[in-house]
Enzyme design. Structure first.
Site, PDB file in Angstrom:
ATOM      1  N   CYS A 146       0.812  -1.227   0.000  1.00 46.88           N
ATOM      2  CA  CYS A 146       0.000   0.000   0.000  1.00 46.88           C
ATOM      3  C   CYS A 146       0.841   1.272   0.000  1.00 46.88           C
ATOM      4  CB  CYS A 146      -0.967   0.008   1.184  1.00 46.88           C
ATOM      5  SG  CYS A 146      -2.206  -1.278   1.052  1.00 46.88           S
ATOM      6  N   HIS A 153      -3.244   7.612   3.144  1.00 44.72           N
ATOM      7  CA  HIS A 153      -3.656   6.327   2.572  1.00 44.72           C
ATOM      8  C   HIS A 153      -5.058   6.025   3.073  1.00 44.72           C
ATOM      9  CE1 HIS A 153      -3.794   2.291   1.233  1.00 44.72           C
ATOM     10  NE2 HIS A 153      -3.577   1.737   2.403  1.00 44.72           N
ATOM     11  N   ASN A 199      -9.984   0.524  -0.007  1.00 44.07           N
ATOM     12  CA  ASN A 199      -8.520   0.578   0.007  1.00 44.07           C
ATOM     13  C   ASN A 199      -8.003   0.160  -1.368  1.00 44.07           C
ATOM     14  OD1 ASN A 199      -5.785   0.169   0.345  1.00 44.07           O
ATOM     15  ND2 ASN A 199      -5.980  -0.950   2.278  1.00 44.07           N
TER      16      ASN A 199
END
Ligand code: COA
Length: 323
Positions: A113, A250, A280
């Site tokens: 990520c 994020h 996500n």
């Protein structure tokens, strides 16, 4: 002194929307559980045959257009992804050819990520050193390709999407600092066990091509680590909390985002949140949020932005920049 500054941003989301209600039909979950624990209400899913490279291409085209830069001027492409189209060539190479930027350096970065933040950190060094004047930095993912839609603990969390920025050398800041970190000791909390060298088929029970995650442990480490990184990033840039105009985090979980905002003493009105609509998107999440913030007119030239991400590895990274 040479800085790299963001000359243009772009993003792309696949058309298909998967709502929490859609997932209620697949696994034992509820819209209420997903929304209250994560903040997610819907996410996007790439169409059959639509790849990470496709999403990256559309996002990059938009970023180049916004920057007023031709693909042929790009001297470096760094693409963060953990879901490449194929094992090789890299998705960055596939993208380079499709854009018509043939000849420049092009490579992928896999930091889960944190992929886009790592890619930004790497490209920033190339620009600062004077080696390149224009770079394309991309975060693109089709995470839904590696989800197990019978595992409620992971399939509700992730979505597909891509974002990109064009970096340009400038005598004015620009990116003030980037911080990149990793601790491979946390592999067991978040990983996908399938791979080339470890074997395409894995003998771990119920493994397959899927995300293995101990969510609540990841949550705790993420909050603590991001807290620490915020301080480190401000110090490195010689700034205080009050100097930050926008947090562009994020987008994994609204509760993690709120904790970071609190650490920065920033009201949520100064935080870009897309997790409700995107879920996500791993490497795609920060540049998607940035592009949305720029195009909606929220983020203005001259403002200070704190970008950060946390992901499998564990990896974590940040950037403090004047937009
Ligand atoms: N629907 C309904 N119940 C669910 C569920 C779902 N989709 N997923 C898990 N549950 C259940 C669990 O089975 C557990 O049940 P139990 O108490 O009977 O055992 C209960 O909900 C609580 O699980 P827990 O994992 O402790 O919940 P949580 O509040 O920590 O929320 C996450 C789970 C995954 C949303 C949260 O931990 C998280 O966001 N973690 C970070 C993930 C992340 O950021 N990952 C990527 C890093 S880039």
């Amino acid at each position: 002194m040479i800085y790299s500054r963001i000359a243009g941003t772009g993003s792309y989301l696949p058309e298909q929307i998967v709502s929490n209600a859609d997932l209620e039909k697949l696994v034992d979950t509820t819209d209420e559980w997903i929304a209250s624990r994560t903040g997610i209400r819907e996410r996007r899913k790439a169409a059959e045959g639509e790849t990470t490279g496709d999403l990256a291409f559309h996002a990059s085209t938009r970023a180049l257009e916004a920057a007023g830069v031709a693909a042929s001027e790009i001297e470096l492409i760094v693409l963060g992804t953990t879901t490449p189209d194929i094992i090789f060539p890299s998705t960055a190479c596939l993208l380079q050819h499709r854009l018509g930027a043939n000849g420049c350096a092009a490579f992928d970065v896999n930091a889960a990520c944190s992929g886009f933040m790592y890619a930004l950190g790497v490209a920033d060094q190339f620009v600062r050193s004077g080696q390149v004047k224009k770079a394309l930095v991309v975060g693109a993912e089709t995470l839904t390709r590696m989800l197990d839609y019978s595992d409620r603990s992971t399939c509700v969390l992730f979505g597909d999407g891509a974002g990109a920025v064009v970096l340009e050398a400038s005598s004015e800041p620009g990116i003030l600092t980037t911080r990149l970190h990793a601790d491979g000791g946390y592999k067991h909390l978040l990983y996908n066990p399938v791979g080339v060298s470890a074997g395409f088929r894995h003998d771990e029970p119920n493994a397959g091509v899927r995300v293995m995650m101990t969510g609540n442990e990841v949550f705790k480490v993420a909050v603590k680590t991001l807290d620490r990184m915020v301080g480190e990033t401000l110090n490195a840039a010689g700034m205080a909390e009050k100097d930050v105009d926008w947090l562009i985090p994020h987008q994994a979980n609204l509760r993690i985002i709120e904790a970071t905002a609190k650490r920065l003493k920033l009201p949520m009105e100064r935080v870009i949140v897309t997790v409700d609509r995107h879920g996500n998107t791993s490497s795609g999440s920060v540049p998607l949020a940035l592009d949305e913030a720029v195009r909606s007119g929220k983020v203005q030239r001259g403002q200070n932005l704190l970008l950060e991400a946390f992901g499998g590895g564990f990896t974590w990274a940040s950037a403090l920049l004047r937009y």
